[in-house]
Design a protein around this motif. Structure first.
Motif, PDB file in Angstrom:
ATOM      1  N   MET A  51       0.743  -1.074   0.251  1.00 21.48           N
ATOM      2  CA  MET A  51       0.085  -0.111  -0.045  1.00 21.48           C
ATOM      3  C   MET A  51       0.797   1.331  -0.100  1.00 21.48           C
ATOM      4  O   MET A  51       1.842   1.402   0.777  1.00 21.48           O
ATOM      5  N   GLU A  52       0.618   2.183  -0.994  1.00 15.67           N
ATOM      6  CA  GLU A  52       1.384   3.349  -0.961  1.00 15.67           C
ATOM      7  C   GLU A  52       0.733   4.293  -0.087  1.00 15.67           C
ATOM      8  O   GLU A  52      -0.445   4.350   0.072  1.00 15.67           O
ATOM      9  N   ARG A  53       1.543   5.295   0.460  1.00 11.42           N
ATOM     10  CA  ARG A  53       0.975   6.415   1.239  1.00 11.42           C
ATOM     11  C   ARG A  53       1.904   7.599   1.010  1.00 11.42           C
ATOM     12  O   ARG A  53       3.091   7.608   0.562  1.00 11.42           O
ATOM     13  N   TYR A  54       1.151   8.713   1.336  1.00 15.63           N
ATOM     14  CA  TYR A  54       1.880  10.007   0.955  1.00 15.63           C
ATOM     15  C   TYR A  54       1.586  10.854   2.236  1.00 15.63           C
ATOM     16  O   TYR A  54       0.455  10.963   2.684  1.00 15.63           O
ATOM     17  N   PRO A  61       8.695   6.067   6.704  1.00 15.88           N
ATOM     18  CA  PRO A  61       8.215   5.016   5.846  1.00 15.88           C
ATOM     19  C   PRO A  61       7.647   3.822   6.690  1.00 15.88           C
ATOM     20  O   PRO A  61       8.171   3.706   8.021  1.00 15.88           O
ATOM     21  N   LEU A  62       6.837   3.015   6.105  1.00 15.55           N
ATOM     22  CA  LEU A  62       6.347   1.828   6.944  1.00 15.55           C
ATOM     23  C   LEU A  62       7.232   0.677   7.083  1.00 15.55           C
ATOM     24  O   LEU A  62       8.117   0.486   6.383  1.00 15.55           O
ATOM     25  N   SER A  63       7.398   0.382   8.525  1.00 11.66           N
ATOM     26  CA  SER A  63       8.391  -0.897   8.890  1.00 11.66           C
ATOM     27  C   SER A  63       7.716  -2.067   8.120  1.00 11.66           C
ATOM     28  O   SER A  63       6.705  -2.168   8.050  1.00 11.66           O
ATOM     29  N   GLU A  64       8.605  -3.050   8.255  1.00 10.50           N
ATOM     30  CA  GLU A  64       8.233  -4.459   7.979  1.00 10.50           C
ATOM     31  C   GLU A  64       7.228  -4.847   8.807  1.00 10.50           C
ATOM     32  O   GLU A  64       6.179  -5.484   8.507  1.00 10.50           O
ATOM     33  N   ALA A  65       7.318  -4.666  10.165  1.00 13.17           N
ATOM     34  CA  ALA A  65       6.445  -4.875  11.094  1.00 13.17           C
ATOM     35  C   ALA A  65       4.793  -4.226  11.112  1.00 13.17           C
ATOM     36  O   ALA A  65       3.867  -4.917  10.937  1.00 13.17           O
ATOM     37  N   VAL A 102      -2.787   3.335  16.558  1.00  4.83           N
ATOM     38  CA  VAL A 102      -3.543   3.310  15.385  1.00  4.83           C
ATOM     39  C   VAL A 102      -3.214   4.414  14.327  1.00  4.83           C
ATOM     40  O   VAL A 102      -2.873   5.614  14.428  1.00  4.83           O
ATOM     41  N   THR A 103      -2.947   3.701  13.008  1.00  7.43           N
ATOM     42  CA  THR A 103      -1.995   4.514  12.246  1.00  7.43           C
ATOM     43  C   THR A 103      -3.235   4.808  10.956  1.00  7.43           C
ATOM     44  O   THR A 103      -4.437   4.418  10.828  1.00  7.43           O
ATOM     45  N   TYR A 104      -2.660   5.809  10.248  1.00  4.21           N
ATOM     46  CA  TYR A 104      -3.368   6.245   8.978  1.00  4.21           C
ATOM     47  C   TYR A 104      -3.877   5.144   8.154  1.00  4.21           C
ATOM     48  O   TYR A 104      -5.090   5.176   7.739  1.00  4.21           O
ATOM     49  N   GLU A 105      -2.792   4.369   7.770  1.00  2.00           N
ATOM     50  CA  GLU A 105      -2.996   3.199   6.868  1.00  2.00           C
ATOM     51  C   GLU A 105      -4.024   2.222   7.393  1.00  2.00           C
ATOM     52  O   GLU A 105      -4.771   1.696   6.690  1.00  2.00           O
ATOM     53  N   GLU A 106      -4.050   2.157   8.615  1.00  2.00           N
ATOM     54  CA  GLU A 106      -5.207   1.082   9.165  1.00  2.00           C
ATOM     55  C   GLU A 106      -6.418   1.679   9.062  1.00  2.00           C
ATOM     56  O   GLU A 106      -7.512   1.204   8.855  1.00  2.00           O
ATOM     57  N   LEU A 107      -6.553   3.019   9.416  1.00  2.00           N
ATOM     58  CA  LEU A 107      -7.965   3.711   9.312  1.00  2.00           C
ATOM     59  C   LEU A 107      -8.331   3.647   7.978  1.00  2.00           C
ATOM     60  O   LEU A 107      -9.609   3.654   7.606  1.00  2.00           O
ATOM     61  N   GLU A 108      -7.369   4.072   6.865  1.00  2.00           N
ATOM     62  CA  GLU A 108      -7.817   3.889   5.405  1.00  2.00           C
ATOM     63  C   GLU A 108      -8.510   2.754   5.079  1.00  2.00           C
ATOM     64  O   GLU A 108      -9.195   2.737   4.266  1.00  2.00           O
ATOM     65  N   LEU A 109      -7.890   1.507   5.511  1.00  2.23           N
ATOM     66  CA  LEU A 109      -8.088   0.213   5.172  1.00  2.23           C
ATOM     67  C   LEU A 109      -9.477   0.008   5.631  1.00  2.23           C
ATOM     68  O   LEU A 109     -10.307  -0.448   4.821  1.00  2.23           O
ATOM     69  N   TYR A 110      -9.874   0.265   6.768  1.00  3.04           N
ATOM     70  CA  TYR A 110     -11.085   0.256   7.257  1.00  3.04           C
ATOM     71  C   TYR A 110     -12.080   1.137   6.541  1.00  3.04           C
ATOM     72  O   TYR A 110     -13.283   0.426   6.262  1.00  3.04           O
ATOM     73  N   ARG A 111     -11.718   2.261   6.310  1.00  5.31           N
ATOM     74  CA  ARG A 111     -12.637   3.133   5.637  1.00  5.31           C
ATOM     75  C   ARG A 111     -13.229   2.463   4.200  1.00  5.31           C
ATOM     76  O   ARG A 111     -14.119   2.540   3.613  1.00  5.31           O
TER      77      ARG A 111
END
Length: 79
Positions: A1-4, A10-14, A53-62
């Motif tokens: 998943m790309e993010r800006y 940057p996202l870690s492997e974890a 709680v990260t932006y990416e997690e919330l975006e996936l939920y959305r």
């Protein structure tokens, strides 16, 4: 998943692994078109599993839940 995110790290492997787990959970939870309270609880637990709680997690939920509810493709069961 790309993010800006300006000045974001940057996202870690974890983090990527956590996002993968969340995506799989979301896919299973919405597959039948009904999101149960139990499934919602599992989703919340997975989002909070690493203590943040990260932006990416919330975006996936959305994308997986909120958009599908608004489109009429998913119903959220309330008990």
């Amino acid at each position: 998943m790309e993010r800006y995110q300006p000045n974001g790290t940057p996202l870690s492997e974890a983090d990527k692994a956590e996002l993968g787990k969340l995506k799989q959970l979301l896919e299973r939870a919405i597959a039948d078109g009904v999101l149960t309270p139990e499934e919602m609880g599992q989703i919340k637990q997975q989002i909070q599993a690493d203590g943040k709680v990260t932006y990416e997690e919330l975006e996936l939920y959305r994308q997986f839940v909120e958009e599908k509810i608004h489109q009429g493709l998913l119903v959220r069961e309330i008990c």
